[in-house]
Design an enzyme around this catalytic site. Structure first.
Site, short mmCIF file in Angstrom:
data_model
loop_
_atom_site.label_atom_id
_atom_site.label_comp_id
_atom_site.label_asym_id
_atom_site.label_seq_id
_atom_site.Cartn_x
_atom_site.Cartn_y
_atom_site.Cartn_z
N ASP A 86 52.97 -5.91 77.03
CA ASP A 86 54.02 -5.41 76.27
C ASP A 86 54.82 -4.43 77.20
O ASP A 86 53.85 -3.58 77.72
CB ASP A 86 53.65 -4.70 74.90
CG ASP A 86 53.13 -5.65 73.79
OD1 ASP A 86 54.01 -6.10 73.07
OD2 ASP A 86 51.91 -5.96 74.02
N LYS A 327 58.94 -14.72 68.61
CA LYS A 327 57.76 -14.82 67.86
C LYS A 327 57.97 -14.71 66.34
O LYS A 327 58.89 -13.99 66.02
CB LYS A 327 56.91 -13.63 68.31
CG LYS A 327 55.45 -13.74 67.49
CD LYS A 327 54.66 -12.40 67.90
CE LYS A 327 53.41 -12.24 67.56
NZ LYS A 327 52.44 -10.90 67.85
N GLU A 415 49.35 -17.77 68.90
CA GLU A 415 48.22 -16.91 69.07
C GLU A 415 47.33 -16.37 67.76
O GLU A 415 47.96 -17.06 66.74
CB GLU A 415 49.05 -15.40 69.70
CG GLU A 415 50.01 -14.78 68.56
CD GLU A 415 50.54 -13.64 69.21
OE1 GLU A 415 50.56 -12.65 68.36
OE2 GLU A 415 51.17 -13.61 70.32
N ASN A 416 46.31 -15.91 67.93
CA ASN A 416 45.58 -15.71 66.71
C ASN A 416 46.14 -14.32 66.12
O ASN A 416 46.51 -13.55 66.90
CB ASN A 416 44.04 -15.42 67.03
CG ASN A 416 43.82 -14.50 68.19
OD1 ASN A 416 44.46 -14.72 69.14
ND2 ASN A 416 42.94 -13.64 68.24
N ALA A 417 46.14 -14.18 64.93
CA ALA A 417 46.49 -13.01 64.14
C ALA A 417 45.57 -11.85 63.91
O ALA A 417 45.98 -10.66 64.03
CB ALA A 417 47.11 -13.28 62.69
N LEU A 418 44.18 -12.45 64.02
CA LEU A 418 43.17 -11.33 64.21
C LEU A 418 42.07 -11.58 65.11
O LEU A 418 42.20 -12.62 65.90
CB LEU A 418 42.42 -11.37 62.62
CG LEU A 418 43.40 -11.09 61.46
CD1 LEU A 418 42.52 -11.32 60.21
CD2 LEU A 418 43.65 -9.81 61.55
N ASP A 833 98.38 -6.49 82.28
CA ASP A 833 97.20 -6.86 83.12
C ASP A 833 96.42 -5.91 83.37
O ASP A 833 97.03 -4.74 84.31
CB ASP A 833 97.62 -7.73 84.19
CG ASP A 833 98.23 -9.14 83.93
OD1 ASP A 833 97.54 -9.67 83.68
OD2 ASP A 833 99.84 -8.95 83.72
N HIS A 1079 101.15 -30.45 84.12
CA HIS A 1079 101.77 -31.76 83.63
C HIS A 1079 102.08 -32.80 84.74
O HIS A 1079 102.41 -33.93 84.23
CB HIS A 1079 103.20 -31.14 83.19
CG HIS A 1079 104.06 -30.46 84.22
ND1 HIS A 1079 104.84 -31.20 84.76
CD2 HIS A 1079 104.19 -29.28 84.44
CE1 HIS A 1079 105.64 -30.55 85.55
NE2 HIS A 1079 105.05 -29.06 85.24
#
Length: 1223
Positions: A86, A327, A415-418, A833, A1079
């Site tokens: 992080d 996430k 990813e795993n939460a715990l 401008d 044109h």
């Protein structure tokens, strides 16, 4: 198994034991031992390990580097792919805005690089502490907290008014309350600083992915269940929308819906720890499914999606070329109820009758963002045993989210939460990562283990983890051209027979890598369809691919279609050598059609076919007929000035002849005489003969087959339509259109020796017959009454030199007097401008707005409006440029060492008029991309002149997108010798554009297409002189269509990116983009000049629809500039240019109106004549338009001494009154 009463039965929650109770005993039914799945040979899923939260302290120093190094070496030994870390906003930008300290992260990243591990980096814009697993406290930056003390509405707020300081509310994403910046700008600056600081880690591929923090815990959700406010699992949480800014958004949405009383949050949704059935909002049949409930939840969830959309757009810009991810949280409790209450309060509108994750997946798809999801290790059975009242279903939630992402073909990581250390938990992760029997072979793109700790390093735990990593990697993985393909059973046999193969690069056995490719078959992975295609080695030998086969099939089909179309034409019309036209019988045409249908329709499993000899004779006859037809049409075009399309038929020829004779032919074939047809003589015109006294000659009036010899400007567009333009239909007529063949004229024949005194303002013409002159004089025009018509604001563009190179106001007194005169005739405002080459001239991000401040103050005092142009191009060298304003000096210095930052033509000549669009995302401008340079400039302007935005004085910001501020390539530069009406040249030869072309060609499967056309001529070529632009030229071939699609898409993408940044910088203010009016050669099939300028607009394709759709996406107005009729008649001065400014303007105008975007315009050249003003009025307010559509604004170009001349100014004053709807 039995136990006595009172004795506690130790249940194994992992295997899911079931207890049954009898009178005297407890019977524990143990399920059989799970038979584990064999994961050998499955897909390779990279495994990352999340580093501890405390690895970097609050002073941004690396903590315990030696211990970390040892742990990382252990992870490396078991072939972990990399680590996740992080990057905390509260550490890096802790003390002052835009003061970043990356010191500790530099040391950490160097250690990871030395160990040859990969890095996943999280942009953590939230607070750490107070959530599950948080063992440190990292607050938001101190300066943000100080702002929050005086304005607590920058934080999410619940119904009781409690603030949540974990992250900023999404209501301030576009509010300039963070020391002059919006929240999304703060996030962008942080990400950009990281990208610049660690550029070498991106270049070396060490950083494999950037995960963007989008809310609390870095997850895209509301902070609906904060532990600090007393929430406990499995409470439903509370809505977090009661800060001032989100309530303002809710009020606006309610008013737009027409129910302003809905501008409030639900008052019956309970509290943090309620259960759904305890509330009237979330209970079964509750208000969540009422009209108001659906409105509120739709708004609430859309705010979440919009926040993700905005931040990920900027993340894509900051991290171009690197994978990004977002996430999502796994809120699985109350998943088995109808309302899914906990998900609703978190922002996921996912009740039982609606898929709440599909809109999020679609948003991620737009940004090519991976989805990272949690809780893949959780089992529904375990949750039911621990918290039966929560009615949780993590497995069902995971399955729903995975499929929502896979359905839109975006990568899914997890990813795993715990913390997880047991084999059963790892097995559950493996099952989710590699679903059993998935027909498409789908799997997770990566897995991140939460988290590196002393518990993981324990012997038994680490052994299980090592086993898990091996199984995630699989044993064998076949690669083809660096793309992973799914394991096939047939490969086992090939490998068993000793046939060569190539092992995945991640294989731990170095000796087994790069052994070779399977020689019995070629495997190709089709990412869009997620399936494998087996291709024979013989096909590979001849160098063909599936795209080649498809294109060859298309080629044959298109050729067959062309033959059938030509045959139908030939069977209807036979053209002999003398030019005679003979119709064949309808019976033969029917027989031919029936025979064609018989060939297409299977009958009894077989197809009816004509004999081969008959087919050959038919082909020969068709070739002969087409050759004769081509010669006739070519003669009509060349000698009769007929503008016939490439595949013209008899209807086109008859229509052209009818129009030449003065008839009106509508597109549906309706034909009728023109209004003056009855007064014409047999020859087509009505003439009065005037002769000298001594001469009497009877002159027979004849239609004029060619243009008459008149001076420039003395022939109208409809006159040209009647003589040279013969085959073209003009959608609407004007009372100011005069034609010698369409309107009644008065002609005079003047004998020799007499001068015909003709008013040059009269649109007449002179022809010579014998010794006489025939003068066609149009009648007096009857002008249209504009009283009571729509009000169209009129702006006047200020002179180019109003601000000098020192950014000082030149001649303020003279300008003040002129502006007062403009104000006296009710001009609405002025256009100015803001030149990049003046404001940021000397050094990057050093802006000088001094002269513009004085100018804007004068305009404000006169109570005029302002339209401001962000001019990112140089001034000088174009029509009307009377000053020279180059790009900033520091940009020119960069270009000396890297001239590829400019557009480049085929000869290698650079165009310093503006930056190449190839550097939009290249960090070649002192560490910034071109887009970032433009954004910083626009943001500086927005901050500097905030008060003018606040009081509405600045009405529109026009964004310069290319040369002359127009969205186009600089394909016709005068400095390189271009002269009207040359086709111009393609501008894609700088290394960055060429790299984009090469990538597109390789993606298409034809790398040899990575080149621009070599037969497109030079700047001053004509279309018919080139092999690319001529009728039937390469522009319409397979390669030509590929190249022009890429070339035009680069233009659209550039506009899309810059306008997104402009929308962010100028939130709440109208923005506009200017399109050119190219044109010339509009009446040819290829529209060559438009193609070289980036508009893929040949006669069989609408090249402006995609541009208009892009403008619609950003709610941008379209400003269009084209030559005004009467100012320049290109068909008179340049009869070979085949220009059609009116046709082009009509196409662009309707493209904008069809998309419902505002359309503004301006004159291309100075004009002072009443007739020209009248024509502009007709264009601005179309007569008899059923929808009463009109221009949103008009800009007169430009304020000058000539405009201030009495007669000219009176005409201009009259024009302004009529634009305002007054007579």
């Amino acid at each position: 198994m039995e136990k006595d009463r009172g004795e506690r039965a130790e249940d194994n929650s992992i295997v899911g034991d079931v207890l049954d109770t009898s009178d005297e005993k407890q019977v524990v039914v143990k399920p059989p031992k799970l038979e584990e799945r064999d994961f050998s040979g499955t897909s390779y899923v990279p495994v990352y390990v999340m580093l501890p939260l405390s690895i970097i302290d609050l002073e941004c120093e690396l903590v315990n580097s030696d211990d970390l190094l040892n742990q990382l070496r252990i992870l490396k030994s078991v072939n972990v792919d990399g680590v996740m870390v992080d990057c905390w906003w509260g550490i890096v930008e802790a003390h002052a805005p835009q003061q970043y300290n990356w010191n500790g992260y530099k040391k950490l990243f160097q250690i990871v690089r030395d160990l040859k591990l990969k890095l996943q980096v999280v942009m953590s814009f939230h607070e750490c502490g107070g959530n599950v697993g948080d063992d440190v406290h990292i607050p938001l930056p101190q300066w943000v907290t100080e702002i929050g003390q005086s304005n607590p509405n920058i934080f999410f707020t619940d119904r009781e008014g409690r603030r949540n300081c974990e992250c900023l509310t999404w209501g301030i994403d576009k509010e300039r309350i963070l020391r002059g910046r919006t929240a999304v700008e703060v996030y962008f600056d942080f990400m950009r600083s990281f990208r610049v600081e660690f550029d070498k880690f991106f270049a070396g591929g060490i950083i494999s992915e950037i995960e963007i923090g989008l809310g609390p815990c870095g997850e895209l959700r509301y902070p609906s269940y904060p532990a600090k406010h007393g929430w406990k699992y499995p409470g439903i949480g509370e809505f977090q929308c009661y800060d001032h800014y989100l309530m303002k958004s809710l009020k606006k949405a309610a008013e737009a819906r027409g129910h302003s009383f809905w501008a409030k949050g639900p008052d019956n949704a309970g509290y943090y720890n309620n259960q759904p059935h305890e509330t009237r909002f979330f209970c079964d049949g509750g208000d969540y499914d009422s009209y108001y409930g659906r409105f509120f939840l739709s708004w609430y969830s859309q705010v979440l999606v919009d926040h993700g959309d905005r931040v990920l757009s900027l993340a894509n810009l900051a991290f171009e070329g690197t994978s990004i991810a977002a996430k999502l949280s796994g809120i699985h409790w109350w998943y088995k109820t109808a309302s899914h209450a906990a998900e609703l309060t978190a922002g996921f509108y996912n009740p039982s009758n609606r898929d709440g994750y599909a809109p999020i997946a679609s948003m991620l798809k737009r940004h090519e963002t991976a989805l990272n999801f949690t809780c893949v290790e959780l089992r529904t059975l375990d949750q039911h045993e621990d918290f039966p009242e929560a009615l949780a279903d993590p497995e069902g939630l995971v399955w729903q989210v995975l499929n929502a992402a896979w359905d839109v073909n975006i990568p899914v990581a997890s990813e795993n939460a715990l913390p997880c250390h047991d084999r059963e938990g790892y097995y559950k992760i493996l099952e989710n990562a590699k679903p059993r029997n998935d027909p498409d072979g789908r799997h997770l793109s990566a897995f991140t283990y939460l988290r590196l700790s002393l518990g993981l390093m324990e012997s038994q735990n680490f052994m299980e983890f090592e086993r898990f990593v091996r199984r995630m990697h699989g044993n064998v993985m076949v690669f083809y051209n660096s793309e992973a393909v799914t394991w096939l059973p047939s490969l086992r046999d090939d490998l068993a027979q000793g046939k060569p193969y190539r092992i995945c690069k991640h294989c731990p056995n170095e000796d087994d890598r790069n052994v070779g490719l399977i020689n019995c078959q070629i495997l190709r992975f089709v990412s869009g369809e997620r399936r494998l295609i087996l291709r024979s080695a013989e096909m590979q030998k001849f160098g063909t691919s599936e795209e080649d086969d498809e294109e060859m099939g298309m080629d044959v089909k298109e050729e067959d279609d062309d033959d059938e179309e030509d045959k139908n034409i030939a069977s209807t019309v036979m053209v002999d050598i003398d030019g005679g036209l003979a119709s064949s019988s309808s019976n033969s045409q029917f027989n031919h059609h029936q025979q064609f249908q018989d060939q297409l329709t299977p009958q009894g499993g077989s197809r009816r076919c004509r004999p081969f000899e008959e087919k050959e004779r038919t082909k020969l006859r068709e070739r002969q007929r087409r050759a004769i037809t081509a010669k006739i049409l070519a003669g009509l075009r060349r000698h009769g000035n007929y503008n016939l399309r490439v595949r013209a038929d008899i209807n086109d020829v008859i229509a052209a002849l009818a129009r030449e004779a003065g008839w009106v032919v509508l597109p549906d074939g309706t034909t009728f005489p023109s209004r003056s047809q009855g007064t014409k003589a047999a020859g087509g015109t009505s003439s009065t003969v005037l002769a000298s006294p001594s001469t009497h000659m009877q002159v027979q009036s004849t239609p004029c087959p060619t243009l008459r010899g008149i001076s420039s400007g003395n022939q109208s567009t409809i006159e040209y339509n009647a003589s040279q333009m013969k085959g073209v239909f003009v959608p609407s007529s004007s009372p100011y259109d005069i034609s010698a063949t369409a309107h009644s004229l008065t002609s005079a024949i003047v004998g020799d020796g007499e001068d015909a005194q003709i008013d040059p303002h009269i649109r007449g013409s002179i022809d010579t017959v014998g010794n006489m002159q025939v003068v066609d004089i149009p009648p007096k025009l009857q002008e249209r009454d504009f009283a009571g018509t729509s009000y169209i604001p009129v702006y006047v563009k200020l002179p180019l030199g109003v601000i000098n190179m020192k950014c000082e106001l030149a001649d303020p007194d003279g300008l003040l007097n002129q502006l007062r005169i403009l104000k006296s005739i009710n001009v609405d405002g002025v256009v100015v401008d803001c030149w990049w080459g003046i404001v940021e001239v000397h050094a990057p991000q050093k802006y000088n707005w001094h002269g513009y401040k004085r100018l804007f103050q004068i305009v404000r005092e006169l109570k005029l409006k302002l339209q401001v142009v962000m001019s990112f191009h140089e001034c000088g060298g174009n029509v009307g440029d009377d000053v020279c304003i180059p790009l900033p000096h520091w940009v020119a210095e960069i270009a000396r060492s890297n001239p590829d930052i400019y557009f480049t033509d085929r000869s290698g000549r650079r165009n310093p008029g503006c930056l190449s669009w190839g550097v939009d995302k290249e960090r070649v401008l002192r560490g910034r991309t071109a887009l970032e340079v433009y954004f910083d400039y626009m943001r500086s302007f927005r901050i500097e002149f905030d008060e003018y935005f606040g009081d509405g004085m600045i009405s529109t910001i026009e964004i310069g997108l290319g040369p002359c501020g127009e969205l186009r390539y600089p394909s016709n530069p005068v400095k390189h010798g271009w002269r009207y009406p040359g086709v111009g040249e393609f501008q894609c030869y700088d290394q960055y554009m060429f790299k984009s072309l090469r990538k597109a060609a390789e993606t298409r499967g034809h790398s040899f297409w990575a080149q621009a056309p070599d037969n497109a001529g030079s700047y001053n070529s004509r279309p018919h002189e080139t092999g690319f632009f001529c009728d039937g030229g390469d522009y319409d071939g397979y390669y030509g269509r590929f190249f022009l699609s890429w070339y035009s898409q680069v233009l659209v993408d550039h506009g899309d990116r810059v306008l997104y940044m402009a929308e962010l910088a100028f939130e709440g203010t109208c923005i506009a983009a200017k399109l050119p009016g190219i044109h010339w050669w509009y009446k040819t099939a290829s529209h060559a000049a438009e193609l070289s300028a980036g508009y893929y607009n040949p006669c069989n394709r609408d090249g402006y629809a995609s541009t208009v759709a892009m403008l619609k996406k950003h709610r941008a107005a379209l400003n269009f500039a084209c030559i005004e009729p009467g100012i320049l008649d290109p068909h008179v001065e340049y009869p070979g240019a085949l220009g059609d400014p009116e046709g082009l303007a009509w196409q662009v105008l309707n493209a904008a109106w069809d998309a419902c975007i505002p359309f503004a315009s301006e004159n291309a050249f100075p004009c002072h004549e009443r007739e020209v003003y009248n024509r502009m009025l007709d264009n601005a307010k179309p007569l008899d338009d059923p929808d009463r559509r009109h221009f949103s604004a008009f800009t007169y170009q430009r304020l000058s001494p000539r405009l201030m001349e009495r007669h000219n100014f009176m005409e201009f004053k009259r024009f302004v009154k009529r634009m305002h709807g007054k007579q």
